[in-house]
Design a protein around this motif. Structure first.
Motif, PDB file in Angstrom:
ATOM      1  N   TYR A  29     -28.508 -42.626  26.791  1.00  6.18           N
ATOM      2  CA  TYR A  29     -28.020 -43.297  25.669  1.00  6.18           C
ATOM      3  C   TYR A  29     -26.546 -42.412  25.253  1.00  6.18           C
ATOM      4  O   TYR A  29     -25.887 -42.694  24.073  1.00  6.18           O
ATOM      5  CB  TYR A  29     -28.658 -43.336  24.241  1.00  6.18           C
ATOM      6  CG  TYR A  29     -29.942 -44.267  24.268  1.00  6.18           C
ATOM      7  CD1 TYR A  29     -29.659 -45.507  24.118  1.00  6.18           C
ATOM      8  CD2 TYR A  29     -31.100 -43.872  24.774  1.00  6.18           C
ATOM      9  CE1 TYR A  29     -30.666 -46.545  24.155  1.00  6.18           C
ATOM     10  CE2 TYR A  29     -32.250 -44.658  25.076  1.00  6.18           C
ATOM     11  CZ  TYR A  29     -31.919 -46.120  24.458  1.00  6.18           C
ATOM     12  OH  TYR A  29     -33.164 -46.915  24.799  1.00  6.18           O
ATOM     13  N   VAL A  45     -31.722 -39.741  19.197  1.00 11.31           N
ATOM     14  CA  VAL A  45     -31.166 -40.948  19.316  1.00 11.31           C
ATOM     15  C   VAL A  45     -32.291 -41.921  18.566  1.00 11.31           C
ATOM     16  O   VAL A  45     -33.454 -41.871  18.677  1.00 11.31           O
ATOM     17  CB  VAL A  45     -31.233 -41.573  20.689  1.00 11.31           C
ATOM     18  CG1 VAL A  45     -30.971 -43.181  20.685  1.00 11.31           C
ATOM     19  CG2 VAL A  45     -30.367 -41.165  21.556  1.00 11.31           C
ATOM     20  N   ARG A  71     -24.349 -47.643  17.795  1.00 13.81           N
ATOM     21  CA  ARG A  71     -24.432 -48.253  19.170  1.00 13.81           C
ATOM     22  C   ARG A  71     -25.058 -49.441  19.289  1.00 13.81           C
ATOM     23  O   ARG A  71     -26.107 -49.586  18.709  1.00 13.81           O
ATOM     24  CB  ARG A  71     -25.064 -46.818  20.086  1.00 13.81           C
ATOM     25  CG  ARG A  71     -25.305 -47.331  21.458  1.00 13.81           C
ATOM     26  CD  ARG A  71     -25.910 -46.391  22.330  1.00 13.81           C
ATOM     27  NE  ARG A  71     -25.974 -46.564  23.651  1.00 13.81           N
ATOM     28  CZ  ARG A  71     -25.232 -46.167  24.699  1.00 13.81           C
ATOM     29  NH1 ARG A  71     -24.285 -45.413  24.389  1.00 13.81           N
ATOM     30  NH2 ARG A  71     -25.336 -46.798  26.033  1.00 13.81           N
ATOM     31  N   VAL A  91     -29.062 -46.384  17.404  1.00 12.27           N
ATOM     32  CA  VAL A  91     -28.955 -47.801  18.285  1.00 12.27           C
ATOM     33  C   VAL A  91     -29.695 -48.839  17.589  1.00 12.27           C
ATOM     34  O   VAL A  91     -30.709 -48.879  17.075  1.00 12.27           O
ATOM     35  CB  VAL A  91     -29.902 -47.486  19.646  1.00 12.27           C
ATOM     36  CG1 VAL A  91     -29.943 -48.820  20.437  1.00 12.27           C
ATOM     37  CG2 VAL A  91     -29.468 -46.374  20.345  1.00 12.27           C
TER      38      VAL A  91
END
Ligand SMILES: Cc1cc2nc3c(=O)[nH]c(=O)nc-3n(C[C@H](O)[C@H](O)[C@H](O)COP(=O)(O)OP(=O)(O)OC[C@H]3O[C@@H](n4cnc5c(N)ncnc54)[C@H](O)[C@@H]3O)c2cc1C
Length: 459
Positions: A29, A45, A71, A91
């Motif tokens: 990532y 993350v 993201r 994310v």
């Protein structure tokens, strides 16, 4: 305050949150599609599944002064989703529900992690159509599309992502949640905040929901294919088509180098001797579509096309579209391929194509060109030998000449891929110091601690 204390606080506040901290797991990532931009090493993350999760993460990040990098799928081409040193990458792909398709109001309400193609399919079940379609549509997310204001293959007629937005839900840098619009087609109360966040590349807020405009499904497309001896002739045809006021749904270009790269892997029998190819589509329906493509064919003949044909059937048209979408990937088979993104007013497409040819010759560099020529948006793609240690420096020299040519034609150094990190150094050259000062004022007002995607868009 330490990163470890922040991670502990996040775990305490959100015990069910998926949170990766092992570098072996976070590595995947760190990059979007620009690993050469040297991303930082993240603290962790996180994968929120609700607006409340995002809100809690943002509040703790503000408290602990930890940078956040929103993201989506990581398909970006300007480094926007690349990790920031000591930051938390957030994310959004776990927030992937299509909350509503509303045929009565011709709109959909979606979470940001929805894949673009999935929204297209859901709309189609109701006889409706979501127009923005980046070439990466099978894997990029709506959140990424909004944050980049992405374009695609249907922009000539239907516009870019911003043209499909009715409203957003956004978590601000202090954790407040705002709504910028709703299902109203007309709604002009106060400042238009949707358009502040669209294209802001995760630097002003985290988008947690979107209300998007749908259209009635257009009729099946007719597809035309034209080959030319030179790329400039194809450019002349593009300018001529636009001058006549013909607005096809798709008007895409590939140069000879790209045609050969695509055909060597997809084996579609494209004319490998050609200097360029245009793929033009009309969704006007029936006789209207045929008449539109007749005008396009005439423009192609005026520009000395070596052949002009119609796709035999829907399957052949699908293959041609797939060929165009695979252009970048095909060039990657020929070496290290770095896709760039410039735009010019449509009447200047021939001059821009000529300028790219001159830069290619002057720098002794293979540059494949393809792109959304009907929008004046071209993707010169530098193809270098895999073992060339000077590749980075040589690309930088060539791209700076290409940007100078685009700006001299009244164009832009980014048509659709955004500023991110890749174009940071060119922002002031194109927009001027006063415009950049205005951008900084917006950033400072909305994110005074500078925790949202620092180092992107503004240095
Ligand atoms: C082969 C290929 C073809 C492509 N074709 C096109 C094309 O035709 N047109 C085009 O415009 N682009 C194209 N792209 C670029 C890319 O796919 C788009 O920019 C896409 O919109 C990125 O979506 P993503 O989900 O991958 O976002 P990411 O790459 O993960 O993120 C992009 C930016 O959005 C921000 N972001 C992501 N989600 C959120 C959120 N929820 N809230 C706030 N900020 C957020 C990130 O911080 C980052 O700055 C292509 C890329 C590839 C690799």
């Amino acid at each position: 305050m330490s990163g470890a204390a922040f991670l502990t606080a996040v775990r305490d506040a959100l015990p069910d949150l998926r949170l990766l901290t092992d570098p072996a797991e976070t590595e995947g990532y760190r990059f979007d599609e620009t690993p050469y931009l040297d991303p930082g090493r993240p603290l962790g993350v996180a994968f929120p599944t609700s607006t409340a999760d995002v809100q809690a993460i943002v509040r703790l990040a503000a408290q602990h002064r930890v940078p956040l990098v929103p993201r989506g799928a990581g398909s970006g081409l300007s480094g926007g989703a690349n990790a920031v040193e000591g930051g938390l990458t957030v994310v959004m792909t776990g927030m992937d529900r299509i909350l509503e398709v509303d045929p009565e109001n011709l709109c959909a309400v979606v979470q940001p992690g929805v894949i673009n193609a999935a929204l297209g399919r859901a709309a189609a079940e109701h006889g409706l159509f979501y127009a923005p379609d980046p070439a990466s549509f099978e894997w990029c997310t709506i959140g990424g599309n909004l944050a980049e204001n992405s374009g695609g293959l249907r922009c000539v007629k239907y516009g870019v992502t911003r043209d499909a937005v009715l409203g957003l839900e956004v978590v601000l840098a202090d954790g407040a949640v705002i709504r910028t619009g709703g299902k109203n087609v007309k709604d002009v109360l106060g400042y238009d905040l949707s358009h502040v966040f669209i294209g802001s590349e995760g630097t002003l807020g985290i988008i947690t929901e979107a209300i998007l405009r749908l259209l009635p499904m257009p009729p099946p497309k007719l597809t035309l294919l034209a080959f030319f001896a030179t790329v400039r002739q194809a450019g002349q045809a593009v300018a001529d088509i636009t001058r006549q006021g013909v607005i096809p749904v798709t008007l895409e270009l590939m140069d000879g180098f790209t045609i050969r790269a695509v055909d060597s892997v997809l084996r579609l029998g494209l004319d490998s001797e050609a200097g360029a190819m245009l793929m033009v589509e009309s969704d006007a329906g029936g006789d209207a579509a045929a008449a539109e493509l007749d005008l396009v064919a005439a423009a192609c003949h005026r520009a000395s096309a070596t052949s002009v044909t119609r796709a035999a059937d829907a399957q052949e048209a699908d293959w041609l579209r797939e060929a165009r979408r695979k252009a970048h990937w095909s060039l990657e088979q020929a070496g290290v391929a770095r896709m760039d993104d410039v735009g010019v007013p449509r009447s200047h497409v021939p001059e821009m194509l000529a300028a790219i040819e001159r830069v290619s010759a002057a720098h002794s560099m293979r540059i494949g060109v393809f792109g959304h020529a009907g929008d004046g948006n071209l993707h010169p793609t530098y193809v270098m030998d895999r073992d060339d240690p000077t590749a980075g420096a040589r690309i930088d020299a060539a791209r700076s000449d290409i940007y100078a040519a685009a700006l001299a034609l009244g164009g832009t150094v980014s048509g659709e891929h955004g500023t991110g990190v890749a174009k940071l150094g060119y922002l002031e050259a194109q927009r001027g110091p006063d415009a950049v000062r205005a951008m900084r004022a917006i950033k400072d007002a909305l994110d005074p601690l500078g925790i949202l995607n620092p180092g992107k868009v503004l240095a």
